[in-house]
Design a protein around this motif. Structure first.
Motif, PDB file in Angstrom:
ATOM      1  N   VAL A 297       8.582   7.269 -12.672  1.00 38.81           N
ATOM      2  CA  VAL A 297       9.078   6.053 -13.598  1.00 38.81           C
ATOM      3  C   VAL A 297      10.904   5.729 -11.547  1.00 38.81           C
ATOM      4  N   ILE A 298      11.613   7.123 -12.156  1.00 40.57           N
ATOM      5  CA  ILE A 298      12.358   6.934 -10.729  1.00 40.57           C
ATOM      6  C   ILE A 298      11.290   6.293  -9.373  1.00 40.57           C
ATOM      7  N   THR A 299      10.263   6.950  -8.604  1.00 36.12           N
ATOM      8  CA  THR A 299      10.320   6.561  -7.939  1.00 36.12           C
ATOM      9  C   THR A 299       9.239   5.277  -7.722  1.00 36.12           C
ATOM     10  N   GLN A 300       8.792   4.577  -8.923  1.00 39.62           N
ATOM     11  CA  GLN A 300       8.612   3.361  -9.200  1.00 39.62           C
ATOM     12  C   GLN A 300       9.672   2.142  -8.886  1.00 39.62           C
TER      13      GLN A 300
ATOM     14  N   GLY B 214      10.989   1.777  -5.588  1.00 34.35           N
ATOM     15  CA  GLY B 214      10.340   1.067  -4.768  1.00 34.35           C
ATOM     16  C   GLY B 214       9.736  -0.844  -4.727  1.00 34.35           C
ATOM     17  N   MET B 215      10.355  -0.646  -6.553  1.00 42.08           N
ATOM     18  CA  MET B 215      10.965  -2.150  -7.125  1.00 42.08           C
ATOM     19  C   MET B 215      12.525  -2.609  -6.193  1.00 42.08           C
ATOM     20  N   ILE B 216      12.992  -1.862  -6.207  1.00 44.14           N
ATOM     21  CA  ILE B 216      14.272  -1.747  -5.416  1.00 44.14           C
ATOM     22  C   ILE B 216      13.979  -2.630  -3.494  1.00 44.14           C
ATOM     23  N   SER B 217      13.056  -1.555  -3.438  1.00 43.80           N
ATOM     24  CA  SER B 217      12.531  -1.358  -1.675  1.00 43.80           C
ATOM     25  C   SER B 217      11.953  -2.993  -1.768  1.00 43.80           C
ATOM     26  N   ILE B 218      11.373  -2.599  -2.739  1.00 41.45           N
ATOM     27  CA  ILE B 218      10.181  -4.283  -2.199  1.00 41.45           C
ATOM     28  C   ILE B 218      11.502  -5.644  -2.168  1.00 41.45           C
ATOM     29  N   PHE B 219      12.160  -5.383  -3.329  1.00 42.88           N
ATOM     30  CA  PHE B 219      12.894  -6.578  -3.768  1.00 42.88           C
ATOM     31  C   PHE B 219      13.903  -6.910  -2.453  1.00 42.88           C
ATOM     32  N   VAL B 220      14.489  -6.066  -1.987  1.00 45.23           N
ATOM     33  CA  VAL B 220      15.201  -5.924  -1.389  1.00 45.23           C
ATOM     34  C   VAL B 220      14.802  -6.892  -0.271  1.00 45.23           C
TER      35      VAL B 220
ATOM     36  N   VAL C 281       0.751  -1.059  -0.172  1.00 43.26           N
ATOM     37  CA  VAL C 281      -0.026   0.319   0.021  1.00 43.26           C
ATOM     38  C   VAL C 281       0.804   1.055   0.044  1.00 43.26           C
ATOM     39  N   VAL C 282       2.017   1.558   0.770  1.00 41.80           N
ATOM     40  CA  VAL C 282       2.930   2.731   0.767  1.00 41.80           C
ATOM     41  C   VAL C 282       3.805   3.039  -0.633  1.00 41.80           C
ATOM     42  N   TRP C 283       3.697   1.598  -1.286  1.00 43.99           N
ATOM     43  CA  TRP C 283       4.975   2.059  -2.153  1.00 43.99           C
ATOM     44  C   TRP C 283       3.748   2.783  -3.750  1.00 43.99           C
ATOM     45  N   SER C 284       2.295   1.732  -3.216  1.00 43.77           N
ATOM     46  CA  SER C 284       1.624   1.730  -4.261  1.00 43.77           C
ATOM     47  C   SER C 284       1.031   3.650  -4.221  1.00 43.77           C
ATOM     48  N   SER C 285       0.402   3.655  -3.063  1.00 42.96           N
ATOM     49  CA  SER C 285       0.007   5.441  -2.448  1.00 42.96           C
ATOM     50  C   SER C 285       1.311   6.613  -2.765  1.00 42.96           C
ATOM     51  N   VAL C 286       2.608   5.740  -2.907  1.00 38.30           N
ATOM     52  CA  VAL C 286       3.588   7.093  -3.033  1.00 38.30           C
ATOM     53  C   VAL C 286       4.064   7.197  -5.050  1.00 38.30           C
ATOM     54  N   SER C 287       3.857   5.673  -5.222  1.00 36.70           N
ATOM     55  CA  SER C 287       4.029   6.392  -7.265  1.00 36.70           C
ATOM     56  C   SER C 287       2.998   6.097  -7.643  1.00 36.70           C
ATOM     57  N   HIS C 288       1.624   6.153  -7.010  1.00 32.99           N
ATOM     58  CA  HIS C 288       0.329   6.909  -7.598  1.00 32.99           C
ATOM     59  C   HIS C 288       0.159   8.528  -7.095  1.00 32.99           C
ATOM     60  N   TRP C 289       1.017   9.513  -6.134  1.00 33.38           N
ATOM     61  CA  TRP C 289       1.086  11.204  -5.656  1.00 33.38           C
ATOM     62  C   TRP C 289       2.726  11.562  -5.967  1.00 33.38           C
ATOM     63  N   VAL C 290       2.561  11.713  -7.291  1.00 31.69           N
ATOM     64  CA  VAL C 290       3.589  12.114  -7.930  1.00 31.69           C
ATOM     65  C   VAL C 290       4.082  13.952  -7.365  1.00 31.69           C
ATOM     66  N   LEU C 291       4.254  14.220  -6.881  1.00 30.69           N
ATOM     67  CA  LEU C 291       4.981  15.725  -6.071  1.00 30.69           C
ATOM     68  C   LEU C 291       3.432  15.849  -5.523  1.00 30.69           C
TER      69      LEU C 291
ATOM     70  N   ALA D   1      11.451   2.945   5.891  1.00 27.16           N
ATOM     71  CA  ALA D   1      11.680   4.716   5.688  1.00 27.16           C
ATOM     72  C   ALA D   1      12.706   4.855   5.367  1.00 27.16           C
ATOM     73  N   LEU D   2      14.154   4.119   5.528  1.00 24.51           N
ATOM     74  CA  LEU D   2      14.881   4.360   4.162  1.00 24.51           C
ATOM     75  C   LEU D   2      14.841   5.081   3.103  1.00 24.51           C
ATOM     76  N   PRO D   3      13.914   3.946   1.867  1.00 21.72           N
ATOM     77  CA  PRO D   3      13.907   4.229   0.694  1.00 21.72           C
ATOM     78  C   PRO D   3      12.774   5.540   0.542  1.00 21.72           C
ATOM     79  N   LEU D   4      11.638   5.855   1.491  1.00 29.96           N
ATOM     80  CA  LEU D   4      11.052   6.769   1.435  1.00 29.96           C
ATOM     81  C   LEU D   4      11.434   8.344   1.839  1.00 29.96           C
ATOM     82  N   SER D   5      12.126   7.992   2.294  1.00 25.40           N
ATOM     83  CA  SER D   5      13.140   9.426   2.587  1.00 25.40           C
ATOM     84  C   SER D   5      13.693  10.090   1.477  1.00 25.40           C
ATOM     85  N   ILE D   6      14.259   8.540   0.293  1.00 22.16           N
ATOM     86  CA  ILE D   6      15.133   9.475  -0.569  1.00 22.16           C
ATOM     87  C   ILE D   6      13.978   9.260  -1.287  1.00 22.16           C
ATOM     88  N   VAL D   7      13.083   8.982  -1.259  1.00 25.76           N
ATOM     89  CA  VAL D   7      11.953   9.616  -2.470  1.00 25.76           C
ATOM     90  C   VAL D   7      11.836  10.970  -2.088  1.00 25.76           C
TER      91      VAL D   7
END
Length: 174
Positions: A146-149, A152-158, A27-37, A110-116
């Protein structure tokens, strides 16, 4: 039975084996990639297809959110940076020095979200400096998405790899 033991039975603090953690991660990564700025993705696609009033609405909303982000960054950016650094360092220590699985799960969120967040601030600065309109604005917002996704993809994988490792580590027989 006291309320703390009941609470910890309902909310499993072993996060990587808990379905709720994985639902929250999705849900977090879906929301973050849906809301662009702060602008919903469907608004960007509608403005790209229809133009006119939809494009004007997009430009207005981007201007409002860019100004809001930059105002927050300029007024309290150093304080927020210090607080986030303290929070991430504390989480990292609890997670990996003291081996607290709940802190590990929060750290992997939190770490990848701070990068975003830093990427959003950078994109907002570029939009303010360049003042793109029309297709240039769409391109800038889509690049940010795209960069946010990708993050997110790397974050979910790790997170998934580490979570599987943790689950195998605490399983009987391993």
């Amino acid at each position: 039975m006291n309320w703390t033991s009941t609470l910890f039975e309902v909310i499993d603090m072993r996060s990587f084996s808990n379905l709720w953690f994985w639902i929250a991660l999705a849900v977090v990564w879906s929301s973050v990639s849906h809301w662009v700025l702060g602008v919903p993705y469907d608004m960007i696609t509608r403005a790209r297809k229809k133009g006119g009033e939809a494009q004007q609405d997009l430009e207005d909303l981007v201007r409002i959110n860019v100004n809001r982000l930059l105002y927050i960054g300029r007024v309290s950016g150093l304080v927020l940076l210090g607080f986030m650094t303290f929070l991430l360092t504390s989480l990292g220590l609890m997670a990996f020095w003291y081996d607290v699985e709940f802190a590990q799960a929060i750290f992997f969120l939190a770490l990848p979200l701070s990068i975003v967040g830093a990427l959003s601030l950078s994109t907002a600065r570029r939009i303010e400096a360049e003042e793109p309109r029309g297709e240039a604005l769409h391109k800038r917002l889509m690049r940010h998405r795209v960069i946010t996704q990708f993050i997110g993809m790397i974050s979910i994988f790790v997170t998934a790899m580490y979570g599987m490792y943790q689950n195998l580590l605490v399983s009987p027989g391993f």
